[in-house]
Write a protein that holds these residues in place. Sequence first.
Motif, PDB file in Angstrom:
ATOM      1  N   GLU A   1       1.054  -0.665   0.046  1.00 25.22           N
ATOM      2  CA  GLU A   1       0.120   0.044   0.129  1.00 25.22           C
ATOM      3  C   GLU A   1       1.215   0.928  -0.135  1.00 25.22           C
TER       4      GLU A   1
ATOM      5  N   ARG B   1       4.178   1.880  -0.988  1.00 28.16           N
ATOM      6  CA  ARG B   1       4.380   1.211  -2.030  1.00 28.16           C
ATOM      7  C   ARG B   1       4.047   2.029  -2.480  1.00 28.16           C
ATOM      8  N   GLU B   2       2.632   1.674  -3.355  1.00 22.87           N
ATOM      9  CA  GLU B   2       1.348   2.201  -4.462  1.00 22.87           C
ATOM     10  C   GLU B   2       1.445   3.961  -4.098  1.00 22.87           C
ATOM     11  N   GLU B   3       1.774   4.525  -3.101  1.00 22.54           N
ATOM     12  CA  GLU B   3       1.487   5.671  -2.932  1.00 22.54           C
ATOM     13  C   GLU B   3       2.152   6.650  -3.117  1.00 22.54           C
ATOM     14  N   ALA B   4       3.595   5.321  -3.330  1.00 22.88           N
ATOM     15  CA  ALA B   4       4.729   6.877  -3.473  1.00 22.88           C
ATOM     16  C   ALA B   4       4.702   6.607  -4.807  1.00 22.88           C
ATOM     17  N   ASP B   5       4.461   5.751  -5.258  1.00 22.70           N
ATOM     18  CA  ASP B   5       4.371   5.086  -7.243  1.00 22.70           C
ATOM     19  C   ASP B   5       5.542   4.845  -7.378  1.00 22.70           C
ATOM     20  N   LEU B   6       5.803   3.787  -6.705  1.00 27.87           N
ATOM     21  CA  LEU B   6       6.857   2.994  -6.994  1.00 27.87           C
ATOM     22  C   LEU B   6       6.955   1.596  -7.589  1.00 27.87           C
ATOM     23  N   SER B   7       7.360   1.303  -8.367  1.00 29.32           N
ATOM     24  CA  SER B   7       6.925   0.137  -9.196  1.00 29.32           C
ATOM     25  C   SER B   7       7.760  -0.817  -8.095  1.00 29.32           C
TER      26      SER B   7
ATOM     27  N   GLU C   1      11.766  -0.795  -9.116  1.00 28.23           N
ATOM     28  CA  GLU C   1      11.881   0.551  -8.546  1.00 28.23           C
ATOM     29  C   GLU C   1      12.519   0.299  -6.792  1.00 28.23           C
TER      30      GLU C   1
END
Length: 117
Positions: free
Chosen positions: A9, A11-17, A20
């Motif tokens: 959650e 990681r996705e909020e930070a817009d990281l694949s 990455e």
Amino acid sequence: KTLGQRIRELREEADLSLREFARRLDNLSPAFVSDVELNRRHPTEKMLGRMAEVLGTTAEELKIYDARPPVQEIKDLSVRNPSYGVAFRKFVSTVAEKDIKPEEIVRIIERWGKEKK
């Protein structure tokens, strides 16, 4: 929510694949990070701290979601008194046979603790 779900959650909020995020974690394998997010593997204390740093949070905040039992504490207790190991194994097998929910176990333990006071 599990530890892995919370990590994903954030990681996705930070817009990281996934790739990455793994790269920022000192070139970890994306497969390892995926296993952590799927709760198949668990990061070390050091890695959890690094994940928290990359995700802009703290290891303490992430630990809130780690529902694993305190294995080392159970091992230490069993070494000091082997009867605890036997009792713990018997308790676990009883819980598995009766399909007791975690919430009920917590209520039983809390009630037992109040009776001991």
